[in-house]
Motif scaffolding. Structure first.
Motif, mmCIF file in Angstrom:
data_model
loop_
_atom_site.group_PDB
_atom_site.id
_atom_site.type_symbol
_atom_site.label_atom_id
_atom_site.label_comp_id
_atom_site.label_asym_id
_atom_site.label_seq_id
_atom_site.Cartn_x
_atom_site.Cartn_y
_atom_site.Cartn_z
ATOM 1 N N CYS A 153 0.769 -1.090 0.169
ATOM 2 C CA CYS A 153 -0.012 0.004 -0.001
ATOM 3 C C CYS A 153 0.751 1.211 0.074
ATOM 4 O O CYS A 153 1.983 1.413 0.752
ATOM 5 N N ARG B 109 0.561 5.126 0.442
ATOM 6 C CA ARG B 109 -0.608 6.285 1.120
ATOM 7 C C ARG B 109 -0.023 7.462 0.555
ATOM 8 O O ARG B 109 1.307 7.995 0.867
ATOM 9 N N SER C 250 -2.780 14.647 -8.169
ATOM 10 C CA SER C 250 -3.510 13.798 -9.281
ATOM 11 C C SER C 250 -2.437 13.333 -10.247
ATOM 12 O O SER C 250 -2.536 12.216 -10.697
ATOM 13 N N CYS D 187 0.262 10.898 -9.269
ATOM 14 C CA CYS D 187 -0.177 9.744 -8.899
ATOM 15 C C CYS D 187 -0.527 8.920 -9.936
ATOM 16 O O CYS D 187 -0.040 7.641 -9.995
ATOM 17 N N GLN E 281 -4.582 -1.255 -7.893
ATOM 18 C CA GLN E 281 -5.557 -0.058 -8.051
ATOM 19 C C GLN E 281 -5.304 1.058 -7.253
ATOM 20 O O GLN E 281 -4.432 1.175 -6.351
ATOM 21 N N MET E 282 -6.135 2.202 -7.516
ATOM 22 C CA MET E 282 -5.988 3.538 -6.901
ATOM 23 C C MET E 282 -7.315 4.093 -6.534
ATOM 24 O O MET E 282 -8.203 3.991 -7.085
ATOM 25 N N SER E 283 -7.306 4.747 -5.213
ATOM 26 C CA SER E 283 -8.470 5.279 -4.691
ATOM 27 C C SER E 283 -8.879 6.653 -5.088
ATOM 28 O O SER E 283 -7.685 7.307 -5.653
ATOM 29 N N LYS E 284 -9.747 7.279 -4.902
ATOM 30 C CA LYS E 284 -9.976 8.703 -4.987
ATOM 31 C C LYS E 284 -9.310 9.441 -4.340
ATOM 32 O O LYS E 284 -8.879 8.950 -3.087
ATOM 33 N N VAL F 2 -9.090 12.016 -1.073
ATOM 34 C CA VAL F 2 -9.966 12.288 0.062
ATOM 35 C C VAL F 2 -9.027 13.580 0.766
ATOM 36 O O VAL F 2 -7.905 13.691 0.776
ATOM 37 N N ARG G 123 -4.475 9.968 -1.218
ATOM 38 C CA ARG G 123 -4.914 8.789 -2.170
ATOM 39 C C ARG G 123 -4.119 7.553 -1.702
ATOM 40 O O ARG G 123 -2.981 7.518 -1.353
ATOM 41 N N ASP G 124 -4.559 6.371 -1.849
ATOM 42 C CA ASP G 124 -4.175 5.192 -1.464
ATOM 43 C C ASP G 124 -3.871 4.325 -3.011
ATOM 44 O O ASP G 124 -4.873 4.288 -3.565
ATOM 45 N N THR H 67 -3.009 0.461 -4.310
ATOM 46 C CA THR H 67 -2.571 -0.668 -3.748
ATOM 47 C C THR H 67 -2.180 -1.518 -4.819
ATOM 48 O O THR H 67 -2.791 -1.565 -5.926
#
Length: 139
Positions: A71, A73, A88, A91, A110-113, A115, A125-126, A128
């Motif tokens: 992960c 972060r 953005s 990332c 995968q990548m998160s939105k 926050v 953003r995370d 993983t």
């Protein structure tokens, strides 16, 4: 296939630094406020599981294939959450740097939105991914 997780972490660290992140390992003693004007990348190993035993094709020694879930972060600069575009962009480029690297066997990524991390006053953003490595028993 890459041998050992530390070589993967070294490779990912270089990719993070190339995209402008100050890198630290999970639970490191680095104070994020010291780096208020820099993006941060925190590396952690979320999970490790054995996949199979196999013979190394270079010397026919027995090894174990292991999947590591890593992960990342990823934090923007500290402040008023105004660096969304910079974070953005960094990332997205990092995502493709990792997934397209032929020296790593990426099983899933995968990548998160983004926050808002209120305690740190940074966007977050995370990212993983699961990478397969070949481990040899040390005698």
């Amino acid at each position: 296939m890459t041998q050992g997780i530390e070589s993967i972490i070294t490779l990912v660290t270089a990719k993070l630094e190339n995209r402008g992140f100050t890198v630290m390992r999970e639970f490191s003693a680095v104070d994020s406020l010291v780096h208020a004007d820099k993006m941060l990348g925190v590396i952690s190993i979320d999970e490790c599981r054995t996949v199979a035993q196999a013979f190394d094709n270079t010397d026919m020694s027995l090894c174990t294939e292991v999947d590591y879930a890593l992960c990342l972060r990823l934090f923007g600069k500290s402040g008023d959450f105004v660096d969304y575009e910079d974070l953005s962009d960094a990332c997205t480029k990092l995502f493709y740097d990792i997934v397209s690297d032929g020296s790593m066997l990426i099983c899933k990524m995968q990548m998160s939105k983004a926050v808002q991390s209120m305690p740190l006053k940074r966007l977050e953003r995370d990212m993983t991914f699961t990478v397969r490595v070949m481990q040899k028993a040390e005698v």
